[in-house]
Design an enzyme around this catalytic site. Structure first.
Site, PDB file in Angstrom:
ATOM      1  N   GLY A   8      39.483  34.227  45.890  1.00 37.80           N
ATOM      2  CA  GLY A   8      39.198  32.835  45.539  1.00 37.80           C
ATOM      3  C   GLY A   8      38.774  32.065  46.776  1.00 37.80           C
ATOM      4  O   GLY A   8      38.960  32.536  47.902  1.00 37.80           O
TER       5      GLY A   8
ATOM      6  N   GLN B  47      38.009  24.531  51.852  1.00 41.39           N
ATOM      7  CA  GLN B  47      38.177  25.529  52.927  1.00 41.39           C
ATOM      8  C   GLN B  47      36.898  25.708  53.753  1.00 41.39           C
ATOM      9  O   GLN B  47      36.948  26.237  54.854  1.00 41.39           O
ATOM     10  CB  GLN B  47      38.593  26.877  52.326  1.00 41.39           C
TER      11      GLN B  47
ATOM     12  N   CYS C 283      46.170  33.566  51.988  1.00 38.16           N
ATOM     13  CA  CYS C 283      45.175  32.487  52.035  1.00 38.16           C
ATOM     14  C   CYS C 283      44.224  32.764  53.193  1.00 38.16           C
ATOM     15  O   CYS C 283      44.673  33.043  54.310  1.00 38.16           O
ATOM     16  CB  CYS C 283      45.877  31.144  52.229  1.00 38.16           C
ATOM     17  N   LEU C 284      42.932  32.657  52.920  1.00 40.00           N
ATOM     18  CA  LEU C 284      41.931  32.899  53.963  1.00 40.00           C
ATOM     19  C   LEU C 284      42.039  31.846  55.069  1.00 40.00           C
ATOM     20  O   LEU C 284      41.570  32.073  56.178  1.00 40.00           O
ATOM     21  CB  LEU C 284      40.529  32.906  53.353  1.00 40.00           C
TER      22      LEU C 284
ATOM     23  N   HIS D  26      46.320  28.095  43.037  1.00 34.87           N
ATOM     24  CA  HIS D  26      46.234  28.098  44.513  1.00 34.87           C
ATOM     25  C   HIS D  26      44.966  27.347  44.965  1.00 34.87           C
ATOM     26  O   HIS D  26      45.017  26.510  45.870  1.00 34.87           O
ATOM     27  CB  HIS D  26      46.216  29.561  44.978  1.00 34.87           C
ATOM     28  N   GLU D  27      43.838  27.648  44.314  1.00 33.80           N
ATOM     29  CA  GLU D  27      42.567  27.007  44.722  1.00 33.80           C
ATOM     30  C   GLU D  27      42.564  25.517  44.372  1.00 33.80           C
ATOM     31  O   GLU D  27      42.044  24.696  45.132  1.00 33.80           O
ATOM     32  CB  GLU D  27      41.362  27.712  44.075  1.00 33.80           C
TER      33      GLU D  27
ATOM     34  N   HIS E  53      44.226  23.548  46.981  1.00 32.75           N
ATOM     35  CA  HIS E  53      43.360  23.264  48.139  1.00 32.75           C
ATOM     36  C   HIS E  53      42.585  21.964  47.924  1.00 32.75           C
ATOM     37  O   HIS E  53      42.412  21.180  48.853  1.00 32.75           O
ATOM     38  CB  HIS E  53      42.346  24.394  48.349  1.00 32.75           C
TER      39      HIS E  53
HETATM   40  O1  K1U Z   1      42.287  30.499  48.781  1.00 35.44           O
HETATM   41  C1  K1U Z   1      42.153  31.457  49.505  1.00 35.44           C
HETATM   42  O2  K1U Z   1      42.288  31.339  50.704  1.00 35.44           O
HETATM   43  C2  K1U Z   1      41.845  32.819  48.946  1.00 35.44           C
HETATM   44  C3  K1U Z   1      43.092  33.636  48.648  1.00 35.44           C
HETATM   45  C4  K1U Z   1      43.412  33.449  47.171  1.00 35.44           C
HETATM   46  C5  K1U Z   1      44.727  33.931  46.670  1.00 35.44           C
HETATM   47  C6  K1U Z   1      45.261  35.158  47.008  1.00 35.44           C
HETATM   48  C7  K1U Z   1      46.474  35.568  46.486  1.00 35.44           C
HETATM   49  C8  K1U Z   1      47.145  34.770  45.598  1.00 35.44           C
HETATM   50  C9  K1U Z   1      46.629  33.537  45.283  1.00 35.44           C
HETATM   51  C10 K1U Z   1      45.410  33.116  45.809  1.00 35.44           C
HETATM   52  C11 K1U Z   1      42.768  35.095  48.977  1.00 35.44           C
HETATM   53  O3  K1U Z   1      41.905  35.664  48.423  1.00 35.44           O
HETATM   54  S1  K1U Z   1      43.730  35.872  50.194  1.00 35.44           S
HETATM   55  C12 K1U Z   1      43.080  37.534  50.201  1.00 35.44           C
HETATM   56  C13 K1U Z   1      43.520  38.355  49.041  1.00 35.44           C
HETATM   57  O4  K1U Z   1      44.491  38.045  48.391  1.00 35.44           O
HETATM   58  C14 K1U Z   1      42.763  39.567  48.644  1.00 35.44           C
HETATM   59  C15 K1U Z   1      41.652  39.981  49.327  1.00 35.44           C
HETATM   60  C16 K1U Z   1      40.956  41.121  48.919  1.00 35.44           C
HETATM   61  C17 K1U Z   1      41.371  41.832  47.840  1.00 35.44           C
HETATM   62  C18 K1U Z   1      42.474  41.448  47.144  1.00 35.44           C
HETATM   63  C19 K1U Z   1      43.179  40.301  47.536  1.00 35.44           C
HETATM   64 ZN    ZN Z   2      43.997  29.518  50.116  1.00 35.73          ZN
END
Ligand code: K1U
Ligand code: ZN
Length: 182
Positions: free
Chosen positions: A46, A51, A91-92, A133-134, A137
Site C-alpha cells: 500500500g 508518504q 510501513c515504508l 493503515h493507508e 496516513h
Molecule cells: O503504508 C505503507 O507504508 C505500506 C505498508 C502497508 C502495510 C503493510 C502491512 C500491514 C498494513 C499496511 C507496506 O507495504 S510495508 C511492506 C510490506 O508489508 C510488504 C512488502 C512486500 C510484500 C509483502 C508485504
Molecule cells: Zn505506512
C-alpha cells in the site's frame, strides 16, 4: 511513469492532514500511476499520497499474491466496520519496524476510482488492515502511534540517529530494486 521519494519517520510532513481531491483529472491519474509504480518497487502492499509528500486524499494498494490486483481509492471513507483483528504491520515510512496493531476485521469503504466514479468495496483481513493503515496516513497518523510510549521513544531515537547518519536528504531515495540483505 516515475518512482517517487518516500518520506521517513519522524519527518513532520507525515503529520499533515490530506485535503479531499476536488477533480479527478489527468494529474491525479498520473499521481496514482506513479504511486503504484513506487509501491511495487519499494516493495509494499500500500501507499498513501502523504508518504510521497502530496497532501491529497488518495491511496493505492495491492495485497494480491500475484501483485496484479491494484486498487486506487480517492477520498476513501469507511462507512461500516465490524470485528477485530490484531496483525503485524510494517510501513515504508518507518523502515525496519514491525509491530502488532488492532484494526477492524471487515470494512465497507466508499471512494472514487480514477475515472471519478463512486465505488464501494467490502474488504476483510489484510486488505481491510491495509486500507485502514493507508487512511491513517491521510490523517497524519502512523501505525507506531498505536504502540506504547516506551516503544515509540526507542523508535524515535533510532530514527533520529539514522537521519543524522544519512544527512539532510529530504526523503528516502527511490530504489529501483529491493536493498540487498547483508
Ligand atoms: O503504508 C505503507 O507504508 C505500506 C505498508 C502497508 C502495510 C503493510 C502491512 C500491514 C498494513 C499496511 C507496506 O507495504 S510495508 C511492506 C510490506 O508489508 C510488504 C512488502 C512486500 C510484500 C509483502 C508485504
Ligand atoms: Zn505506512
Amino acid at each position: 511513469m516515475a518512482l517517487l521519494p518516500i518520506l521517513e519517520y519522524p519527518d513532520p510532513r507525515l503529520r499533515i492532514r490530506a485535503e479531499p481531491v476536488t477533480v479527478v483529472d489527468d494529474g491525479i491519474r498520473r499521481l496514482a500511476a506513479d504511486m503504484l509504480e513506487t509501491m511495487y518497487s519499494a516493495p509494499g502492499i500500500g501507499l498513501a499520497a502523504t508518504q510521497v509528500d502530496v497532501h491529497k486524499r488518495l491511496i493505492v494498494l495491492d495485497v494480491s499474491e500475484g501483485r496484479d490486483q491494484p486498487h486506487c481509492l480517492i477520498n476513501p471513507e469507511i462507512v461500516a466496520a465490524e470485528g477485530k483483528i490484531n496483525s503485524e504491520e510494517g510501513c515504508l515510512s518507518v523502515p525496519g519496524t514491525y509491530d502488532f496493531v488492532d484494526r477492524a476485521k471487515q470494512i465497507t469503504v466508499r471512494a472514487l476510482d480514477t475515472s471519478g466514479s463512486p465505488i464501494e468495496i467490502q474488504a476483510a483481513d489484510l486488505l481491510a488492515v491495509c486500507i485502514q493503515h493507508e487512511m491513517d496516513h491521510l490523517d497524519g497518523k502512523l501505525f507506531v502511534d498505536y504502540l506504547s510510549e516506551m516503544k515509540r521513544q526507542r523508535l524515535r531515537k533510532k530514527a533520529l540517529k539514522k537521519a543524522r547518519h544519512d544527512g539532510p536528504e529530504k526523503a528516502s531515495s527511490p530504489r529501483r530494486h529491493p536493498a540487498p540483505v547483508i
